[in-house]
Design an enzyme around this catalytic site. Structure first.
Site, PDB file in Angstrom:
ATOM      1  N   GLY A   8       0.812  -1.211   0.000  1.00 47.18           N
ATOM      2  CA  GLY A   8       0.000   0.000   0.000  1.00 47.18           C
ATOM      3  C   GLY A   8       0.847   1.264   0.000  1.00 47.18           C
ATOM      4  O   GLY A   8       0.526   2.250  -0.668  1.00 47.18           O
ATOM      5  N   THR A   9       1.935   1.245   0.744  1.00 45.02           N
ATOM      6  CA  THR A   9       2.799   2.422   0.835  1.00 45.02           C
ATOM      7  C   THR A   9       3.330   2.801  -0.544  1.00 45.02           C
ATOM      8  O   THR A   9       3.287   3.969  -0.943  1.00 45.02           O
ATOM      9  CB  THR A   9       3.959   2.146   1.820  1.00 45.02           C
ATOM     10  OG1 THR A   9       3.392   1.916   3.114  1.00 45.02           O
ATOM     11  CG2 THR A   9       4.943   3.303   1.883  1.00 45.02           C
ATOM     12  N   ASN A  66      -7.958   4.308   8.872  1.00 42.86           N
ATOM     13  CA  ASN A  66      -7.421   3.127   9.554  1.00 42.86           C
ATOM     14  C   ASN A  66      -7.498   3.192  11.070  1.00 42.86           C
ATOM     15  O   ASN A  66      -7.375   2.174  11.738  1.00 42.86           O
ATOM     16  CB  ASN A  66      -5.976   2.886   9.116  1.00 42.86           C
ATOM     17  CG  ASN A  66      -5.117   4.119   9.219  1.00 42.86           C
ATOM     18  OD1 ASN A  66      -5.406   5.143   8.606  1.00 42.86           O
ATOM     19  ND2 ASN A  66      -4.064   4.052  10.012  1.00 42.86           N
ATOM     20  N   GLN A  85      -7.996   0.273   3.567  1.00 45.62           N
ATOM     21  CA  GLN A  85      -8.815  -0.263   4.663  1.00 45.62           C
ATOM     22  C   GLN A  85     -10.212  -0.678   4.222  1.00 45.62           C
ATOM     23  O   GLN A  85     -10.873  -1.437   4.921  1.00 45.62           O
ATOM     24  CB  GLN A  85      -8.902   0.755   5.811  1.00 45.62           C
ATOM     25  CG  GLN A  85      -7.637   0.871   6.638  1.00 45.62           C
ATOM     26  CD  GLN A  85      -7.283  -0.398   7.397  1.00 45.62           C
ATOM     27  OE1 GLN A  85      -8.094  -1.300   7.594  1.00 45.62           O
ATOM     28  NE2 GLN A  85      -6.039  -0.496   7.820  1.00 45.62           N
ATOM     29  N   SER A 131      -3.782  -3.032  -0.714  1.00 44.89           N
ATOM     30  CA  SER A 131      -2.682  -3.755  -0.074  1.00 44.89           C
ATOM     31  C   SER A 131      -3.110  -5.184   0.238  1.00 44.89           C
ATOM     32  O   SER A 131      -4.242  -5.417   0.677  1.00 44.89           O
ATOM     33  CB  SER A 131      -2.280  -3.030   1.213  1.00 44.89           C
ATOM     34  OG  SER A 131      -1.277  -3.760   1.873  1.00 44.89           O
ATOM     35  N   GLY A 132      -2.193  -6.131   0.028  1.00 48.95           N
ATOM     36  CA  GLY A 132      -2.516  -7.550   0.190  1.00 48.95           C
ATOM     37  C   GLY A 132      -2.715  -8.010   1.622  1.00 48.95           C
ATOM     38  O   GLY A 132      -3.577  -8.839   1.912  1.00 48.95           O
ATOM     39  N   HIS A 133      -1.924  -7.457   2.547  1.00 52.67           N
ATOM     40  CA  HIS A 133      -1.944  -8.047   3.896  1.00 52.67           C
ATOM     41  C   HIS A 133      -3.147  -7.638   4.736  1.00 52.67           C
ATOM     42  O   HIS A 133      -3.318  -8.115   5.856  1.00 52.67           O
ATOM     43  CB  HIS A 133      -0.620  -7.805   4.626  1.00 52.67           C
ATOM     44  CG  HIS A 133      -0.360  -6.398   5.059  1.00 52.67           C
ATOM     45  ND1 HIS A 133      -0.453  -6.021   6.382  1.00 52.67           N
ATOM     46  CD2 HIS A 133       0.024  -5.297   4.385  1.00 52.67           C
ATOM     47  CE1 HIS A 133      -0.136  -4.734   6.479  1.00 52.67           C
ATOM     48  NE2 HIS A 133       0.153  -4.270   5.276  1.00 52.67           N
ATOM     49  N   THR A 183      11.513  -6.937 -11.749  1.00 55.76           N
ATOM     50  CA  THR A 183      10.888  -8.251 -11.923  1.00 55.76           C
ATOM     51  C   THR A 183       9.790  -8.421 -10.877  1.00 55.76           C
ATOM     52  O   THR A 183      10.002  -8.133  -9.699  1.00 55.76           O
ATOM     53  CB  THR A 183      11.957  -9.361 -11.796  1.00 55.76           C
ATOM     54  OG1 THR A 183      12.952  -9.110 -12.778  1.00 55.76           O
ATOM     55  CG2 THR A 183      11.362 -10.750 -12.001  1.00 55.76           C
ATOM     56  N   CYS A 210      -0.451   0.907  12.223  1.00 56.54           N
ATOM     57  CA  CYS A 210       0.267   1.164  10.967  1.00 56.54           C
ATOM     58  C   CYS A 210       1.274   2.279  11.152  1.00 56.54           C
ATOM     59  O   CYS A 210       2.291   2.316  10.487  1.00 56.54           O
ATOM     60  CB  CYS A 210      -0.693   1.591   9.872  1.00 56.54           C
ATOM     61  SG  CYS A 210      -1.777   0.287   9.397  1.00 56.54           S
TER      62      CYS A 210
END
Ligand SMILES: Cc1ncc(COP(=O)(O)O)c(C=O)c1O
Length: 385
Positions: A71-72, A151, A181, A201-203, A239, A327
């Site tokens: 996300g950052t 958040n 969020q 963001s994935g997490h 990559t 965060c």
């Protein structure tokens, strides 16, 4: 001791299916997705499939998504990339006072490069005023960046309405939304909402850490912030993090399924939490608004107590929450978000953030209320001494 994890706004537990997809990718997909031979093509196909799963969550086309390191990076890429691409059209930027540091610090950096930034205030529910936004937009405003769900307090900005206002006032102004969020918790329609750029963001959706994405609406100009081999259509060289992308794709499928099949589950958990709090802890203050809040975040203040003491006392009982915003690292100063909504220092200092996920159960919420009531009464006694 059974652990109760209620810090899902900081990060979520990784799904088993995600772990398996990551392991399978690391074992069986080692080809460079840019390679012309079949091992490369096999890896490239995996990226395309993951992009399609992600696109289904956003109701957009797969080729409007760029994978980032989280996300950052998506926020940095959106803001810096727009400022660099459009600086000749103007140097005025708008954001809000309650953004995540991965947005605020970028704007501070741009201010030091002689861009002008307007920080919109929020009311005590954590909402920006659409009238104020309209007044601030000028012919030289090149970018507006507003988060969807905050958040720390969970306030939800009316993105569709804000998009209409921005494009009505200046159709050339780029609209960026940090949806990190809200991703997987609320339906997202960047196209319908006139959003040009959206960060993910994935997490936060049970995927791996260190992988995210930026939605770039077709036709929007963005200068890269990473230069090199020209991967991902030149937007983001390097990559690709293939295993992370594979994991994110599987997490996106899970979240699409939950949004369709259990659209109110997180609200049910929240209602149970709020009614439990009302009965067992009447002294608790809810920071932000209950009505306009996201389903998975509740910020609770205990006036006069220390949030950190409550957090560690809960941890001793196997319960994990956060103070303010996890965060924003281990920063011990009063949260800029609680300050912006006018929370009294005594309440802000004694605040914890409770955040759920689709994996949280009703029984866990009930157990949490019981444990919190006993922890708070113990901490209150100790603090009075
Ligand atoms: C609203 C918001 N924006 C950005 C981020 C940063 O995302 P990441 O941790 O993937 O860099 C977070 C959380 O960490 C967040 O909650």
């Amino acid at each position: 001791m059974k652990l109760i994890y209620l810090d899902n706004a900081a990060t979520t537990p990784v799904l088993n299916e995600v772990v398996e997809a990551v392991a399978d990718c690391l074992r069986n997909y080692f080809g460079n997705p840019s390679s012309l031979h079949r091992l490369g093509i096999k890896s490239e196909k995996l990226i395309k499939e993951a992009a399609e799963s992600l696109a289904a969550v956003l109701h957009v086309a797969a080729d409007e998504l760029i994978f980032t390191s989280g996300g950052t990076e998506a926020n940095n890429m959106a803001i810096l990339g727009t400022a660099l691409a459009r600086q000749r059209a103007g140097r005025h930027l708008i954001t809000t006072a309650i953004e995540h540091p991965s947005v605020l610090r970028v704007f501070e950096h741009l201010e030091a490069q002689s861009f002008e930034v307007t920080y919109l205030p929020v009311d005590k529910s954590g909402l920006v005023s659409s009238d104020r936004l309209e007044k601030e937009i000028r012919p030289d405003t090149i970018l507006v960046s507003i988060m969807h769900v905050n958040n720390e307090i969970g306030s939800i900005q009316p993105i569709e309405e804000l998009g209409r206002i921005i494009k009505g006032a200046n159709p050339n102004t780029v609209f960026h939304v940090d949806a990190i969020q809200s991703f997987g918790k609320l339906e997202l329609y960047p196209r319908k909402w006139s959003v040009d750029l959206m960060s993910l963001s994935g997490h936060k959706i049970h995927g791996p850490k260190g992988i995210g994405a930026l939605y770039i609406r077709k036709g929007v100009r963005l200068q890269p912030i990473l230069f090199g081999g020209g991967q991902q259509r030149g937007y983001r060289s390097g990559t690709e993090n293939l295993a992370g992308i594979a994991g994110l794709g599987v997490a996106a499928k899970f979240i699409r399924h939950e949004l369709e099949n259990r659209p109110v589950y997180l609200y049910e958990l929240k209602n149970r939490l709020l009614s439990g709090l009302k009965d067992a802890l009447p002294q608790a203050v809810i920071n932000g608004s209950l009505e306009s809040g996201a389903p998975h975040i509740v910020n609770i203040g205990f006036p006069g107590l220390k949030g950190e003491v409550v957090l560690h006392a809960l941890e001793d009982e196997g319960v994990f929450v956060s103070t303010g915003s996890a965060c924003s690292s281990r920063d011990r100063t009063v949260s800029h978000v609680l300050k912006a909504i006018g929370v009294d220092d005594r309440v802000a200092g004694g605040s914890i953030r409770v955040s759920t996920s689709y994996l949280t159960t009703m029984d866990e919420i009930d157990a949490f209320i019981r444990i919190l009531a006993s922890v708070v009464s113990r901490v209150e006694k100790y603090s009075r001494r």
